[in-house]
Motif scaffolding. Structure first.
Motif, PDB file in Angstrom:
ATOM      1  N   ILE A   1       0.839  -1.201   0.000  1.00 16.56           N
ATOM      2  CA  ILE A   1       0.000   0.000   0.000  1.00 16.56           C
ATOM      3  C   ILE A   1       0.875   1.252   0.000  1.00 16.56           C
ATOM      4  CG2 ILE A   1      -1.701   1.335   1.317  1.00 16.56           C
ATOM      5  CD1 ILE A   1      -2.889  -1.332   2.226  1.00 16.56           C
ATOM      6  N   ALA A   2       1.916   1.244   0.808  1.00 19.41           N
ATOM      7  CA  ALA A   2       2.787   2.419   0.862  1.00 19.41           C
ATOM      8  C   ALA A   2       3.445   2.658  -0.496  1.00 19.41           C
ATOM      9  CB  ALA A   2       3.849   2.227   1.941  1.00 19.41           C
ATOM     10  N   ILE A   3       4.048   1.639  -1.042  1.00 15.11           N
ATOM     11  CA  ILE A   3       4.795   1.828  -2.289  1.00 15.11           C
ATOM     12  C   ILE A   3       3.853   2.217  -3.423  1.00 15.11           C
ATOM     13  CG2 ILE A   3       6.245   0.656  -4.004  1.00 15.11           C
ATOM     14  CD1 ILE A   3       7.556  -0.838  -1.629  1.00 15.11           C
ATOM     15  N   ALA A   4       2.691   1.573  -3.508  1.00 18.74           N
ATOM     16  CA  ALA A   4       1.730   1.925  -4.560  1.00 18.74           C
ATOM     17  C   ALA A   4       1.201   3.344  -4.379  1.00 18.74           C
ATOM     18  CB  ALA A   4       0.577   0.928  -4.582  1.00 18.74           C
ATOM     19  N   ALA A   5       1.069   3.782  -3.139  1.00 14.65           N
ATOM     20  CA  ALA A   5       0.578   5.145  -2.909  1.00 14.65           C
ATOM     21  C   ALA A   5       1.652   6.184  -3.227  1.00 14.65           C
ATOM     22  CB  ALA A   5       0.130   5.297  -1.453  1.00 14.65           C
ATOM     23  N   PHE A   6       2.909   5.829  -3.016  1.00 16.65           N
ATOM     24  CA  PHE A   6       3.995   6.798  -3.183  1.00 16.65           C
ATOM     25  C   PHE A   6       4.393   7.011  -4.641  1.00 16.65           C
ATOM     26  CE2 PHE A   6       5.866   5.421   1.232  1.00 16.65           C
ATOM     27  CZ  PHE A   6       4.758   5.950   1.866  1.00 16.65           C
ATOM     28  N   LEU A   7       4.251   5.984  -5.447  1.00 17.90           N
ATOM     29  CA  LEU A   7       4.790   6.042  -6.815  1.00 17.90           C
ATOM     30  C   LEU A   7       3.745   6.405  -7.861  1.00 17.90           C
ATOM     31  CD1 LEU A   7       7.086   2.855  -6.862  1.00 17.90           C
ATOM     32  CD2 LEU A   7       7.686   5.202  -6.256  1.00 17.90           C
ATOM     33  N   ARG A   8       4.198   7.063  -8.922  1.00 22.43           N
ATOM     34  CA  ARG A   8       3.352   7.206 -10.110  1.00 22.43           C
ATOM     35  C   ARG A   8       3.572   5.963 -11.000  1.00 22.43           C
ATOM     36  NH1 ARG A   8       4.092  12.300 -13.211  1.00 22.43           N
ATOM     37  NH2 ARG A   8       2.093  11.667 -14.062  1.00 22.43           N
ATOM     38  N   PRO A   9       2.672   5.744 -11.994  1.00 21.10           N
ATOM     39  CA  PRO A   9       2.687   4.449 -12.678  1.00 21.10           C
ATOM     40  C   PRO A   9       4.028   4.018 -13.288  1.00 21.10           C
ATOM     41  CG  PRO A   9       0.682   5.656 -13.252  1.00 21.10           C
ATOM     42  CD  PRO A   9       1.539   6.593 -12.421  1.00 21.10           C
TER      43      PRO A   9
ATOM     44  N   LYS B   1       2.406  17.414 -17.337  1.00 17.31           N
ATOM     45  CA  LYS B   1       3.372  17.238 -18.422  1.00 17.31           C
ATOM     46  C   LYS B   1       4.511  16.267 -18.118  1.00 17.31           C
ATOM     47  CE  LYS B   1       2.533  21.889 -20.205  1.00 17.31           C
ATOM     48  NZ  LYS B   1       3.080  23.243 -20.323  1.00 17.31           N
ATOM     49  N   GLN B   2       4.945  16.274 -16.868  1.00 13.49           N
ATOM     50  CA  GLN B   2       6.183  15.566 -16.546  1.00 13.49           C
ATOM     51  C   GLN B   2       6.150  14.079 -16.890  1.00 13.49           C
ATOM     52  OE1 GLN B   2       7.310  15.617 -12.441  1.00 13.49           O
ATOM     53  NE2 GLN B   2       9.372  14.883 -12.865  1.00 13.49           N
ATOM     54  N   ASP B   3       7.210  13.633 -17.526  1.00 17.18           N
ATOM     55  CA  ASP B   3       7.421  12.191 -17.762  1.00 17.18           C
ATOM     56  C   ASP B   3       6.354  11.542 -18.621  1.00 17.18           C
ATOM     57  OD1 ASP B   3       9.654  12.315 -16.155  1.00 17.18           O
ATOM     58  OD2 ASP B   3       8.696  11.482 -14.387  1.00 17.18           O
TER      59      ASP B   3
ATOM     60  N   VAL C   1      -2.773  17.152 -26.385  1.00 14.23           N
ATOM     61  CA  VAL C   1      -2.234  18.447 -25.986  1.00 14.23           C
ATOM     62  C   VAL C   1      -2.323  18.557 -24.463  1.00 14.23           C
ATOM     63  CG1 VAL C   1      -2.412  20.952 -26.280  1.00 14.23           C
ATOM     64  CG2 VAL C   1      -3.086  19.413 -28.150  1.00 14.23           C
ATOM     65  N   LEU C   2      -1.167  18.667 -23.811  1.00 12.49           N
ATOM     66  CA  LEU C   2      -1.132  18.809 -22.358  1.00 12.49           C
ATOM     67  C   LEU C   2      -0.956  20.286 -22.022  1.00 12.49           C
ATOM     68  CD1 LEU C   2       1.242  15.816 -21.482  1.00 12.49           C
ATOM     69  CD2 LEU C   2      -1.263  15.843 -21.617  1.00 12.49           C
ATOM     70  N   CYS C   3      -1.961  20.861 -21.404  1.00 10.98           N
ATOM     71  CA  CYS C   3      -1.960  22.302 -21.141  1.00 10.98           C
ATOM     72  C   CYS C   3      -1.520  22.602 -19.705  1.00 10.98           C
ATOM     73  CB  CYS C   3      -3.356  22.865 -21.375  1.00 10.98           C
ATOM     74  SG  CYS C   3      -4.134  22.276 -22.895  1.00 10.98           S
TER      75      CYS C   3
END
Lengths: 344, 344, 344, 344
Positions: free
Chosen positions: A67-75, D219-221, D212-214
């Motif tokens: 849960i922590a790692i999934a909450a902290f990271l973007r995909p 925007k990042q990554d 188009v990302l406004c």
């Protein structure tokens, strides 16, 4: 049969059961919003010397990690772990099941250094690869070693410089902080890591881990993640009551100290009997090496885990002590070893 | 303050705590492979009159729902639920977080019929839409109603014909099976549904649900799914011990019967006082309607949930009774209502 | 500047563009249900000598890998790959993002053997670890090597015995099947692997890969998975038209043969000039080793990829040829190398 | 047979194929880093009057929707859509497959208003429910309607106030912006929405959408997300070349204008013949209502989609025009209708 298989073979320390009993009929809010959880969090914040941390109680280690790692990271972001890290092999791909790769460094002693992490960063250069974002460490590690203050500070500084989150799995944090060579204190952790958990299950609780969120960025909406992954217990009080009892006075550290002292007694007894070890572990897991036939004989009287083959004729085993380990069990084991190794 | 807010405001039934105490020092295997879990599963299989079912113990309802549904479905398959179904609104997108859409039918009384399901099947015709594969129902439902044997049989037959899995959320199965209008027995369920769970948390346990896998297709590798989602408790015994105690004799049904009888007493008392209800609920949740100012006044002495506005001047509230509800609390509530409604 | 950077630097073979032109005004069904896709699948089934395989056209390699693997596996199952496998490092965690761990074996030459796979199977013994279920191989591999018929047969038999799916990434299958040492034919693949794809993008198409599903278990509902992952192109005809053109006569193999022959000419020219190679590659990627200053000089006139440091003073580079590589480019490169290495 | 089934029945506008031909032998970087993609993004930024937006080219609409929404949201956050929204029903659970719930409002005309969104916000109050975070709209909508500038501004302001992202699906943005009642311009969009895409596939391209990302936060990554989901085409140039051609001069709008004018001609002809419509659509999809037997007769000469039953005896069908629709086809359809409806 006596078990040195792990530190969760028994129930809970009797004070904890007592606390469950005495609080049993009090009506409380559900889902961790009860007064016990609040009081436990308050006491922990005091022990941590930090009023700003967020504290959440969860049921187990894998649950807390995922849960922590999934909450902290973007995909697209990944975790970095030692190849012996619990999340890499022993959690059935729990982290990957939330969509995140676990990158690993080969380590000797269960511990990550800035050099390990840097090598991984250097190998991940663009959007055709995942983006490393979180460093996962365990203290004590899966092989019984602990981080010194200096080691942890260096890793912490490196992570901050590289904008990586540093997350510490504290399933056996009690044993680490109470072990012989340790120079870290609980209250230093919030400055050194972005999040960590204080393991209850392996140190006297029926179940329960206290997750401490130190970095402001990681705090928002955390209860949503807990609910979504099935971790908000309806009777969340069960976790609060236990941590309240563990930290009201000094029970948590007393239990860990006992577990360690039983491990030391075991280690010293075996050393005197001429036994060698896979590693120097200052915590409640030790890894003695025996001839294969000795392992066979031990199996008849003791439960323990086979750790791995050392050579054709020798095997390392894992012996784990706990708050509940009795001195007699340790004495009996050492005596048996002496008998087996010196048959006359 | 007396709470009718839910059926998880207290701890556990004292027999359960006693069972935890007496077993506390026994050394056992971890992760649900202990003798208590085995014995509890054995007893449940006997009560179910079915030796072929697989039984797994989990910590809570959302956890059970999400692990079961995610394990049962392939990535493109979806669950069907009533729009009042717990998985649709009140689990923070737990099912969707495992990748699966929840399709819903508008229902009147919390219950799904073959007609509801068929309409959804007809609307999902090709690979541009998800493929409905599992029907999720709750018994008792989220609005307190229960399925009759005939209703469940018709739904079951329809699901088999359409190759849909039928999964029953039994968070309040005890209350359903012990309620006045019920004609279903526990032992009939394995023939009627593909999987279901027997709720412990809301019927006297500290925590715990017993998932019963009836359909052979759903059994394989289930423990992998539990571990991956963080649901294999290290001290899994905690769950086994509780279910053993709940089903060793008749405790589970006794507790549910008590909760129901308190609900009936409450309902009858309110009816006599002229109160009307949002629905006819035969289980441990009732939904009386009061003038808004009555609700305000009740709030000063009781905890309960606001269920919804009925019209500008009236509100339905939810009152929940449990194994721990005291007759005095019920009497007091009815008396207060009489006083409020008939002020002279 | 001449580019040997990859095999997708240009557009499509002119016959393919011509086919797009001539079919442009025909009205067709969308989403791959057009007559071109059907005809292309029909021709491929003929070339494969197998009427039972299912064929789907997708836009690119990563897309094909992630959709296939996610469709084939249940949540707790994992893929096995060489540590050089494309899915392990170079697809940004695409497989993990669908929830599945990728387990790896250290290999020397890009190829997996039964021994590699067996070692991984032996290390994954219970539900605390993922369950290996699919073996991912590439042919040609990421380091330019190819599988012999015997190697593939042994791996195939091992996988069947262990109930593992064998999946072949054929991004460069054309080059593999047309390479000097190859003894495999396209029509043998359906018997040897459970699924594979025939790469178009790197062999003359604008875009497109043809996924071949051989194992009956893997066929059901596959278009659902494609749609769910965004891979059903509205004008799916674009893919069918190209594969029809590639396989109507022998264009696919002619293009691969040209690419290979350019690679051989390059390799032979460099060998004559005294250049050594990182590996023996019979396909359209070669890996010559140069002194660092030579690499610097080459960069001024050519695009290519730096593959890695061989020692302090030497670097391996990757040169890739394609259907569009001109003999003049090869001759120029060899001439330049001769000039650089023999400065008189 | 003439098809009014959709706007992707043919290939690409001939200018686009011509552009692919003339650029075919130029060697370029892969994965969208080529000079065509850069030039196309540059031209789009000019047309948008906004140098700060990020532009990415993707292969199709579902792919664009799922990658954008998954990249924008954290795990517990949800999208809000009209119940007719493409992501809700017609993308096989693509959004849910990335872990996110789609919340819906019942709408009359395919369009969301602040009131719709507010009702959903009000119903999602705590961590037991998902957290709404993104509003998904389509312009033109799935039922052919368009947003006026005022409607979009109100929704935009509401979303900003509530910290919701506003995302516009522009699969048919060309038709919307060129339709009779429209008062929006392309260059106003970056100020009104956080992200949107300009649909190519349904307006003359072989394939391709320009995202188009406004909003700076989004925007990042972003390229990591594209790669991870299989959307970075090796020959990304294919997309850049097409958008360059569509926007180099005015082709994109010319094609949309043609499609609309064909729709209007069709609509007017049918109106004159006494046909009524399900809705007033100013874009390239119209929904005439016919007696069931008329629909049967039409099916013999035309392809179109059955939209739905209006009453027992009448059915609405969908007619879609495109850049490629010939005036003769429209004339023939109207003539046939006149003949069928006025048989003498």
């Amino acid at each position: 049969m006596i078990s040195f298989k792990n530190d969760y073979s028994e129930g809970a320390h009797p004070q904890i059961l007592e606390a469950l009993l005495t609080s049993n009929y009090v009506q409380e809010s559900g889902y961790g919003e009860d007064s016990y959880c609040q009081a436990a969090a308050e006491i922990l914040r005091k022990k941590l010397g930090n009023n700003a941390v967020d504290i959440h109680f969860l049921a187990g280690g894998t649950q807390t990690n995922l849960i922590a790692i999934a909450a902290f990271l973007r995909p697209h972001e990944a975790a970095i772990a030692a190849h012996t890290g619990h999340i890499f092999v022993h959690e059935t791909g729990a982290i990957e099941a939330t969509g995140h790769k676990v990158l690993t460094a080969e380590v000797k002693d269960g511990k990550l250094t800035p050099a390990h992490v840097e090598e991984i960063l250097n190998a991940h250069t663009d959007e055709h690869m995942v983006k490393p974002k979180l460093v996962y460490i365990s203290n004590a590690t899966e092989v019984g070693t602990i981080y010194t203050k200096k080691e942890l500070r260096l890793l912490s500084e490196f992570c901050r410089e590289k904008k990586l989150y540093l997350f510490m799995d504290g399933a056996r944090l009690g044993s680490a902080l109470c072990s012989a060579g340790n120079d870290l204190t609980l209250s230093e952790l919030p400055d050194l890591v972005d999040a960590f958990y204080i393991g209850g299950t392996k140190n006297g609780a029926l179940l329960g881990e206290a997750l401490v969120l130190c970095n402001e960025e990681l705090k928002q909406d955390f209860r949503y993640h807990m609910k979504q992954k099935g971790a908000l217990l309806a009777k969340g009080r069960v976790l609060g009551i236990q941590f309240l009892e563990l930290f009201r006075d000094n029970l948590y550290f007393d239990l860990a100290t006992h577990a360690n002292s039983m491990a030391y007694k075991l280690r010293d007894g075996l050393k005197e009997a001429g036994v060698s070890f896979l590693s120097e572990s200052p915590s409640n897991q030790i890894f003695p090496i025996f001839a294969n036939e000795v392992v066979q004989e031990l199996k008849e009287s003791y439960h323990f885990e086979i750790w791995g083959k050392v050579d054709e004729r020798h095997t390392a085993i894992r012996l784990v002590t706990s708050w509940a380990t009795k001195e007699e069990a340790v004495t009996a084991f050492v005596k048996d070893i002496r008998r087996i190794l010196q048959p006359q």
